[in-house]
Enzyme design. Structure first.
Site, PDB file in Angstrom:
ATOM      1  N   ALA A  61       4.823  21.220 -15.407  1.00 46.65           N
ATOM      2  CA  ALA A  61       3.969  21.928 -14.451  1.00 46.65           C
ATOM      3  C   ALA A  61       4.677  23.193 -13.966  1.00 46.65           C
ATOM      4  CB  ALA A  61       3.634  21.023 -13.268  1.00 46.65           C
ATOM      5  N   LEU A  71       1.227  16.304 -16.669  1.00 43.69           N
ATOM      6  CA  LEU A  71       1.828  17.514 -16.101  1.00 43.69           C
ATOM      7  C   LEU A  71       2.684  17.146 -14.891  1.00 43.69           C
ATOM      8  CD1 LEU A  71      -0.836  20.353 -16.322  1.00 43.69           C
ATOM      9  CD2 LEU A  71       1.015  19.763 -17.848  1.00 43.69           C
ATOM     10  N   HIS A  72       3.839  16.573 -15.133  1.00 44.97           N
ATOM     11  CA  HIS A  72       4.746  16.270 -14.035  1.00 44.97           C
ATOM     12  C   HIS A  72       5.597  17.503 -13.752  1.00 44.97           C
ATOM     13  CE1 HIS A  72       8.279  15.563 -16.657  1.00 44.97           C
ATOM     14  NE2 HIS A  72       7.333  15.365 -17.527  1.00 44.97           N
ATOM     15  N   MET A  73       6.604  17.333 -12.929  1.00 46.59           N
ATOM     16  CA  MET A  73       7.324  18.493 -12.396  1.00 46.59           C
ATOM     17  C   MET A  73       7.735  19.537 -13.432  1.00 46.59           C
ATOM     18  SD  MET A  73       9.367  19.063  -9.287  1.00 46.59           S
ATOM     19  CE  MET A  73      10.659  17.872  -8.986  1.00 46.59           C
TER      20      MET A  73
END
Lengths: 567, 87
Positions: free
Chosen positions: B19, B14-16
């Site tokens: 997310a 869940l990176h930028m």
């Protein structure tokens, strides 16, 4: 000379322009009219979003999607209701908007810096960037405009934030040097996209450089010279010319056939791990896919992927390749690739254990799901099935028998597939190599997996630093093994390819030409350089070198010979 | 409260971008929504907290929703995560 990390390849010499973007000063005052202060904050956020979206749009056009997304990420972050509530909460308790923004950003920077993960740590840079810009809007401080630096500038900064880099005019910037950042930082990604040489992580460079000093930047090795001598400047310029020539030289190979110097045609394919990677193969000018590893389908899931899921993935790759060959390797589980839900037992020697085709044939029902998906997808392109870790003729016979049964099932159900689908062997064990002639009678093609072939032939775990020196495809044993496999395949009239790292090795390619390798499968980014190397060798020259190499008795001697003859 | 355990399938976790997309969708619900990651509770409406939690591919987490629209919220959260959040 200063040492850093090469963040973007290339050479440049120019005059330093220091980009320092500190937090603007503000005076903390106590607020009584909190309502209008909150409105002031909300207005600033609106301006921020507008400006940032504008920068992102410009970035998308000039540099590409990835860099635009970083800036759009800033909008997402600042839109976090939790963050906004924190800031408004501080304003409500009497802080001015500047102080509230400053301290809430501080809190998140601390939080992100403490995470033990490189990508997450980089988000701290983003928040720092957001803070500076938001404070500038609140205090009415003008933005630094990097787009106005003169031609021949080397940008020097602590770190280049995404908003700073948005203004870079590629033609005017000869190089970038920063104190922070690594290969995956914003600065590096952007520098590579703009093809500007960059050296990152140079300790204390800001304290040593001032505006106007001459800097020589070597983004290949990660070096930077302050006030270089005339000789050094000449040296850098020469390196730059060679570098640019090589780069331009490779462009010549776009769209060309892959042929040796005497005109023999070979196939040059790309390796992929996901269906969408096939796009990189197409844009990198690969002529097909020589290895599609299917593990991704199995590793990112809770349970075995359904026939439908697999079918869609294989079909997608076939469709992207648009009729060109796609060699798909069936599940290569075990060894270093664990898939938890399969419930494989921990083994003493996983690389010598229950893995790849051994696992698949022991779990026939789930293997049939994959084979059926492959057959169905073969109606949409030139798919070939490759079986990994084969050690005996009975394994390939068994797989072919399963494929035969599935074909009958599909016939009965009236489902389309390629009736002539080829089933080949990934040649990666010494056993397979020693019985290559026998396997060639059963398999429709061979593809040499040099990584495992080297590891098993040398009986060496390349992850073990104490013995890793033994891991080399130049070892006479590995060379003989490759030669044996290629010759056995050619004798039986089947295609022999290679899908390990060695296929793109400039030193090894002449030997592979001499042995008669028909297909080279490399990473998408190595396609052009491999095509270039192949074009430099004629069969006669390659044979001469191979004869010399095979007469040598040690890896060291072979490596030295190949290096001395590199083209 | 309703809850369900799911596994992150995005290769990069869940990176930028995922997310941000996830948090944005979650703010559309009135319910309180938390992600329980190995005992740590993360506000699912806060992109900052999700990123700071550094949730990697293969991580199992429990989505917990409580409020008037808890079932819809849970269904949406689970289907977003399972579909790989547009990646």
């Amino acid at each position: 000379m200063l040492k850093g990390i090469g963040g973007s390849a290339g050479y440049g010499v120019g005059r330093a322009v220091i980009i320092s973007e500190g937090k603007p000063e503000y005076v903390s005052v106590e607020i009584t009219d909190t309502e209008s202060e909150i409105k002031r904050f909300e207005d600033a956020v609106r301006v921020f979003v507008e400006k940032t979206q504008g920068m992102a749009d410009a970035m998308r056009e000039r540099v590409g999607e990835h860099n635009a997304e970083i800036l759009e990420g800033h909008i997402l972050m600042l839109s976090d209701p939790f963050m906004q509530d924190e800031i408004k909460g501080m304003i409500n308790s009497g802080n001015c908007a500047e102080a509230a923004v400053d301290s809430v950003c501080d809190m998140f920077i601390t939080m992100f810096s403490q995470v033990d993960d490189e990508l997450t740590k980089q988000r701290a840079t983003d928040i720092g960037d957001i803070r500076v810009r938001l404070l500038k809007i609140l205090t009415g401080t003008p933005d630094i405009n990097i787009s106005e630096v003169p031609a021949g500038t080397v940008l020097v900064a602590k770190d280049l934030t995404p908003s700073m880099t948005a203004g870079i005019v590629k033609e005017n910037v000869a190089g970038i040097v920063t104190e922070l950042g690594g290969k995956t930082s914003h600065s590096a990604i952007l520098a590579r996209a703009l093809e500007i040489p960059a050296v990152l992580s140079v300790d204390n460079v800001l304290s040593m450089v001032s505006d106007g000093m001459v800097l020589a930047v070597d983004g290949c090795e990660g070096n930077c010279i302050i006030e270089p001598s005339d000789e050094e400047i000449t040296e850098y310029q020469k390196k730059k010319e060679i570098y640019l020539e090589e780069k331009a030289g490779l462009k010549v190979f776009v769209g060309r056939e892959t042929v040796t110097a005497d005109g023999a045609k070979v196939h040059l394919y790309g390796n992929i791990g996901k269906p969408e990677d096939a796009e990189a193969v197409v844009s990198g000018d690969g002529e097909g896919v020589g290895l599609f590893r299917t593990e991704f389908l199995f590793m990112g899931a809770d349970s075995l992927p359904s026939e439908e899921q697999q079918f869609e993935a294989y079909k997608k790759a076939a469709e992207i390749m648009n009729g060109r060959e796609v060699i798909i390797r069936t599940l290569d589980v075990g060894g270093d690739k664990d898939i938890p839900y399969l419930g494989l037992e921990k083994e003493e020697n996983p690389f010598l254990g229950f893995r790849a085709v051994r696992y698949c044939l022991a779990n026939e029902e789930s293997y049939k799901v994959q084979l059926r998906a492959l057959l169905r997808a073969s109606a949409y392109g030139d798919i070939k099935i490759m079986v990994p870790l084969v050690t005996g003729v009975e394994e390939i016979r068994k797989v072919k028998q399963l494929v035969g049964e599935l074909k009958q099932e599909l016939d009965k159900a009236g489902i389309a597939y390629n009736k002539d689908i080829q089933v080949g062997v990934m040649m990666e064990t010494p056993a397979a190599s020693l019985i290559a002639d026998l396997l060639a009678g059963e398999a429709d093609f061979f593809s040499i997996g040099t990584n495992d072939l080297t590891q098993y032939t040398m009986a060496v775990d390349r992850g073990n630093a104490k013995v890793a020196y033994l891991y080399s495809a130049y070892h006479p044993a590995v060379l003989r093994s490759m030669k044996n496999i290629i010759e056995a395949g050619n004798k039986a009239g089947i295609m022999v390819g290679m899908c390990g790292e060695a296929a793109a090795d400039t030193l090894l390619i002449p030997l592979l030409i001499s042995f008669g390798l028909g297909e080279y499968s490399v990473s998408a980014s190595s396609v052009l350089s491999t095509r270039s190397t192949i074009s430099k060798w004629s069969k006669a020259e390659a044979d001469k070198l191979a004869e010399q190499a095979l007469a040598l008795s040690t890896e060291e001697e072979v490596a030295a010979l190949l290096k001395a003859n590199v083209k | 409260m309703v809850s369900k355990t799911v596994k992150i399938v995005n290769a990069q976790g869940l990176h930028m971008r995922p997310a941000g997309m996830f948090a944005k969708e979650m703010t559309k619900f009135e319910s309180d929504i938390f992600l329980d990651v190995q005992g740590k509770k993360i506000n699912a409406k806060s992109v900052m907290h999700i990123i700071a939690a550094c949730i990697k591919c293969g991580t199992e987490l429990t989505v917990e929703c409580s409020g008037s629209d808890e079932q819809e919220a849970l269904n949406q959260a689970v289907s977003l995560i399972e579909s790989g959040l547009g990646e």
